[in-house]
Design a protein around this motif. Structure first.
Motif, PDB file in Angstrom:
ATOM      1  N   ASP A   8       0.795  13.381 -50.344  1.00  0.00           N
ATOM      2  CA  ASP A   8      -0.400  13.762 -51.092  1.00  0.00           C
ATOM      3  C   ASP A   8       0.016  14.499 -52.362  1.00  0.00           C
ATOM      4  OD1 ASP A   8      -3.145  13.857 -51.572  1.00  0.00           O
ATOM      5  OD2 ASP A   8      -3.386  15.786 -50.573  1.00  0.00           O
ATOM      6  N   HIS A  10      -1.963  16.875 -55.697  1.00  0.00           N
ATOM      7  CA  HIS A  10      -3.163  17.392 -56.352  1.00  0.00           C
ATOM      8  C   HIS A  10      -2.795  18.027 -57.680  1.00  0.00           C
ATOM      9  CE1 HIS A  10      -6.408  16.927 -53.378  1.00  0.00           C
ATOM     10  NE2 HIS A  10      -5.439  16.993 -52.485  1.00  0.00           N
ATOM     11  N   HIS A  42      -2.720  18.123 -46.075  1.00  0.00           N
ATOM     12  CA  HIS A  42      -3.229  16.754 -46.219  1.00  0.00           C
ATOM     13  C   HIS A  42      -2.132  15.726 -45.943  1.00  0.00           C
ATOM     14  CE1 HIS A  42      -6.602  18.282 -49.111  1.00  0.00           C
ATOM     15  NE2 HIS A  42      -6.653  18.813 -47.897  1.00  0.00           N
TER      16      HIS A  42
HETATM   17 MG    MG Z   1      -5.440  15.800 -50.693  1.00  0.00          MG
END
Ligand code: MG
Length: 157
Positions: A8, A10, A42
């Motif tokens: 993941d 961000h 995540h």
């Molecule tokens: Mg995420």
């Protein structure tokens, strides 16, 4: 045995707390996300769901559901662990890597391990977390965001 991998990433944004591995880290920026933006959790959820053949985090916790807005990702993680138990899997270990140019994460790794181990129902020694920079290369290196990889091993009960 079943193996799973999760990834993941961000983007940084001002005016949000930075939460990684369930720990709030003092920093001038946080993660732009629908949830609390805990990129490490995540990636871990996706690794767990992948190993169990249960899809991905987006399918289980859709952005269209307002109940997930700003949600503590540890709640999502504990839900995923519940799904594994229902599917008769147990977790053997997890190995996680966070890629961040800043802030320095070393002082927080131990607390992250404790919190994630508690959520996963594992000994702390079976939850490894590594932090690295990317030597100034790519979006992580330019300080645009944080990425995380997770690898887990499940055993069928
Ligand atoms: Mg995420």
């Amino acid at each position: 045995m079943r193996i799973g991998h999760g990834y993941d990433a961000h983007r940084f944004t001002p005016h949000r707390p930075l939460v990684l591995g369930g720990v709030t880290i003092p920093y001038e920026r946080g993660m732009l996300a629908y949830s609390d933006g805990d990129v490490l959790i995540h990636a871990l959820c996706d690794a767990l769901l992948g190993a169990a053949g249960l899809g991905d985090i987006g399918a289980h916790f859709p952005h269209t559901d307002p109940s997930y807005r700003n949600i503590d990702s540890r709640i999502l993680l504990r839900h995923v662990i519940g799904l594994l138990w229902e599917s008769m899997f147990s977790l053997a270990n997890a190995d996680l890597t966070v890629l961040a140019e800043t802030p320095k994460l070393a002082p927080y790794i131990d607390e992250m391990r404790e919190r994630l181990a508690s959520d996963l129902g594992l000994d702390k020694g079976k939850v490894n977390i590594k932090a690295t920079t990317t030597e100034g290369m790519g979006f992580v290196g330019r300080g645009e965001g944080i990425a995380a990889h997770a690898v887990v091993l499940l055993e069928e009960k």
